[in-house]
Design a protein around this motif. Structure first.
Motif, short mmCIF file in Angstrom:
data_model
loop_
_atom_site.label_atom_id
_atom_site.label_comp_id
_atom_site.label_asym_id
_atom_site.label_seq_id
_atom_site.Cartn_x
_atom_site.Cartn_y
_atom_site.Cartn_z
N TYR A 266 -0.05 19.70 40.90
CA TYR A 266 1.16 20.29 40.07
C TYR A 266 2.65 20.29 40.81
O TYR A 266 3.41 19.95 40.07
CB TYR A 266 0.83 21.70 39.67
CG TYR A 266 1.60 22.37 38.38
CD1 TYR A 266 1.58 21.72 37.28
CD2 TYR A 266 2.74 23.06 38.91
CE1 TYR A 266 2.44 22.40 36.29
CE2 TYR A 266 3.50 23.80 37.96
CZ TYR A 266 3.32 23.51 36.95
OH TYR A 266 4.43 23.94 35.79
N ARG A 267 2.63 20.79 41.90
CA ARG A 267 3.70 21.00 42.71
C ARG A 267 4.31 19.64 42.97
O ARG A 267 5.76 19.43 43.20
CB ARG A 267 3.72 21.81 43.81
CG ARG A 267 3.68 23.05 43.34
CD ARG A 267 3.16 24.36 44.51
NE ARG A 267 3.04 25.58 43.82
CZ ARG A 267 3.61 26.57 44.25
NH1 ARG A 267 4.65 26.56 45.17
NH2 ARG A 267 3.21 27.85 43.81
N ALA B 262 -8.40 25.70 42.56
CA ALA B 262 -7.22 26.18 42.35
C ALA B 262 -6.09 25.26 43.44
O ALA B 262 -4.97 24.85 43.06
CB ALA B 262 -7.08 27.62 42.74
N PRO C 111 -11.98 26.59 34.85
CA PRO C 111 -13.03 25.72 34.67
C PRO C 111 -13.91 25.57 35.90
O PRO C 111 -15.23 25.34 35.67
CB PRO C 111 -12.58 24.42 34.37
CG PRO C 111 -11.02 24.49 34.61
CD PRO C 111 -10.92 25.91 34.65
N PRO D 3 0.76 30.24 35.91
CA PRO D 3 -0.56 30.11 36.22
C PRO D 3 -0.77 28.23 36.87
O PRO D 3 -1.79 28.42 37.75
CB PRO D 3 -1.52 30.35 34.89
CG PRO D 3 -0.49 30.83 34.16
CD PRO D 3 0.75 30.47 34.51
N SER D 4 -0.21 27.57 36.21
CA SER D 4 -0.27 26.07 36.66
C SER D 4 0.17 25.86 38.11
O SER D 4 -0.50 25.09 38.91
CB SER D 4 0.38 24.96 35.93
OG SER D 4 -0.14 25.24 34.62
N ALA D 5 1.14 26.40 38.71
CA ALA D 5 1.75 26.46 39.66
C ALA D 5 0.84 27.22 41.03
O ALA D 5 1.00 26.58 42.08
CB ALA D 5 3.05 27.05 39.73
N TRP D 6 0.03 27.66 40.69
CA TRP D 6 -0.96 28.34 41.49
C TRP D 6 -2.41 27.67 41.40
O TRP D 6 -3.29 28.40 41.93
CB TRP D 6 -1.08 29.95 41.39
CG TRP D 6 0.30 30.32 41.94
CD1 TRP D 6 1.32 30.74 41.13
CD2 TRP D 6 0.83 30.91 43.10
NE1 TRP D 6 2.50 31.20 41.85
CE2 TRP D 6 2.08 31.36 43.03
CE3 TRP D 6 0.26 30.77 44.53
CZ2 TRP D 6 2.76 31.76 44.27
CZ3 TRP D 6 0.97 31.22 45.45
CH2 TRP D 6 2.29 31.77 45.34
N GLY D 7 -2.45 26.86 40.35
CA GLY D 7 -3.93 26.29 40.42
C GLY D 7 -4.85 26.93 39.44
O GLY D 7 -6.16 27.00 39.18
N LEU D 8 -4.32 28.17 38.83
CA LEU D 8 -5.31 28.91 38.07
C LEU D 8 -5.90 28.24 36.86
O LEU D 8 -6.84 28.55 36.44
CB LEU D 8 -4.50 30.33 37.65
CG LEU D 8 -4.49 31.26 38.67
CD1 LEU D 8 -3.62 32.50 38.16
CD2 LEU D 8 -5.68 31.88 39.20
N ASP D 9 -5.07 27.26 36.25
CA ASP D 9 -5.74 26.53 35.30
C ASP D 9 -6.98 25.61 35.55
O ASP D 9 -7.76 25.26 34.80
CB ASP D 9 -4.46 25.33 34.68
CG ASP D 9 -3.99 24.62 35.87
OD1 ASP D 9 -4.21 24.81 37.03
OD2 ASP D 9 -3.17 23.93 35.34
N ALA D 10 -6.86 25.25 36.76
CA ALA D 10 -8.41 24.61 37.35
C ALA D 10 -9.26 25.43 37.72
O ALA D 10 -10.46 25.35 37.85
CB ALA D 10 -8.05 23.63 38.36
N ALA D 11 -8.82 26.76 38.26
CA ALA D 11 -9.82 27.76 38.95
C ALA D 11 -10.80 28.23 37.86
O ALA D 11 -12.13 28.68 37.89
CB ALA D 11 -9.19 29.03 39.49
N GLN E 111 -3.68 17.68 36.26
CA GLN E 111 -4.14 18.35 37.61
C GLN E 111 -5.27 19.07 37.61
O GLN E 111 -6.15 19.14 38.60
CB GLN E 111 -2.90 19.31 38.32
CG GLN E 111 -2.66 20.36 37.61
CD GLN E 111 -1.85 20.36 36.45
OE1 GLN E 111 -1.28 19.45 36.11
NE2 GLN E 111 -1.68 21.59 35.88
N ARG E 112 -5.59 19.39 36.41
CA ARG E 112 -6.83 20.38 36.53
C ARG E 112 -8.17 19.42 36.64
O ARG E 112 -9.20 20.05 37.42
CB ARG E 112 -7.33 20.92 34.93
CG ARG E 112 -5.92 22.13 34.65
CD ARG E 112 -6.12 22.36 33.38
NE ARG E 112 -5.92 21.23 32.42
CZ ARG E 112 -6.22 21.19 30.94
NH1 ARG E 112 -6.57 22.07 30.67
NH2 ARG E 112 -5.96 20.12 30.33
N SER F 290 -5.41 21.74 42.52
CA SER F 290 -4.63 21.71 41.31
C SER F 290 -3.14 22.13 41.34
O SER F 290 -2.29 21.43 40.97
CB SER F 290 -5.40 22.47 40.03
OG SER F 290 -4.48 22.28 38.93
N ALA F 291 -2.98 23.01 42.02
CA ALA F 291 -1.76 23.65 42.54
C ALA F 291 -0.90 22.55 43.10
O ALA F 291 0.29 22.08 43.21
CB ALA F 291 -1.69 24.96 43.17
#
Lengths: 107, 222
Positions: free
Chosen positions: A104-105, A97, B166, B156-164, A71-72, A100-101
């Protein structure tokens, strides 16, 4: 293992802090001609471009040294679109964010 | 030092707020990378250089060693030395004031100071100190907010921090991609780092792209 990882992080925090301070302070100490060579100046503006771009790639497509497509990538593509539309920095980060979130969900 | 110049003060304040707010993103990134709240906040207090801080948590969060993190942060921080060189003859500071000036020598304080050149030496000094302290206070305040927020969120992934993270790097590099030359360097560095990642220790693929920058910058462009 947990303990050594924690120590490594402390070394990173303290080490980076010392390194950055020394880099800054040295600017106030060294003679100006030392670092104003045109080639040095050119390379100095290019280094952040290379490092930051490398970080974008590694953070988007790898996990602990392995290639991972997830998802990133979608988030970063949305960030790229936001940047092309001249969105402010905050919108760029938040849109990545959220994208991606959501993916992911759903997965 | 004379009375504070209104134009300089307002520019310093708006820059401080705009930049300080990003502290939230850094605070969150630090937690997402596995650093504690204390460590994340100390990076903002002591390292105090956005790109370098992101590099430490980015490199080490991806499994890189402390040395790789410090080296990447240092390479990104070299420009602060050049800012110090530029500011030293303007500020003419001595003793502990030199230490304080060095700590708040960043893109923004130097940029605002140089932007006041037409208004005279006093305005340049004011721009430097006001912006430096302004960003310092707000950046640290928002780092605390960001790290507390991320800690409360959990995964962190559930809130998109992993993409925030980069995306934050992308936003930092974007304004520097002024022409085809810079964009070529950026894409080459990105591809090389990804390709090398499985084969050498995490962190090294990023540091090695600095050599690419040296290679690109060695020859004068026509």
């Amino acid at each position: 293992m947990e303990g050594t990882l924690m120590n490594a992080m402390w070394i990173g925090v303290i080490g980076a802090s010392i390194a950055l301070f020394l880099l800054r302070y040295s600017g106030y100490l060294v003679p100006e001609k030392f670092l104003t060579n045109p080639r040095m100046l050119r390379i100095n503006t290019l280094i952040p471009i290379a490092l930051l771009s490398a970080l974008v790639g590694v953070q988007t497509l790898t996990v602990k040294g392995k290639w991972v497509l997830d998802q990133r990538l979608a988030g970063v593509i949305v960030a790229l679109i936001a940047l092309r539309l001249k969105a402010p920095y905050f919108v760029v980060v938040i849109s990545a964010a959220v994208t991606s979130a959501v993916i992911y969900r759903i997965k | 030092m004379s009375r504070v110049n209104r134009a300089t003060a307002s520019q310093s304040l708006s820059v401080s707020f705009a930049v300080g707010l990003y502290g939230i993103a850094f605070g969150a990134a630090g937690i997402a990378a596995g650093f504690s709240i204390l460590q994340t906040c100390l990076l903002s207090l002591l390292t105090f250089s956005g790109a370098s801080q992101f590099a430490v948590v980015g490199v080490m969060g991806a499994g890189g060693s402390a040395l790789s993190g410090i080296a990447t942060a240092s390479l990104l921080g070299i420009r602060n030395t050049l800012y110090g060189l530029r500011m030293a003859p303007i500020l003419k500071v001595k003793g502990w004031k030199k230490v304080v000036a060095a700590q708040i020598t960043i893109d923004e304080s130097t940029g605002v100071a140089i932007g006041q050149e037409d208004l005279g030496l006093d305005a340049m000094k004011q721009g430097f100190w006001l912006t430096g302290f302004g960003v310092y206070v707000l950046w640290n305040f928002f780092t605390v907010i960001g790290s507390l927020g991320a800690e409360a969120m959990g995964n962190p992934s559930a809130w998109g921090l992993d993409a925030a993270v980069p995306a934050a790097f992308l936003g930092l590099v974007w304004p520097r991609l002024l022409g085809k030359f810079e964009r070529t360097l950026a894409v080459t560095a990105l591809v090389i780092a990804i390709l090398l990642s499985p084969y050498i220790e995490a962190g090294l693929p990023i540091i090695l792209t600095a050599l690419l920058a040296v290679f690109f910058g060695w020859k004068e462009r026509s």
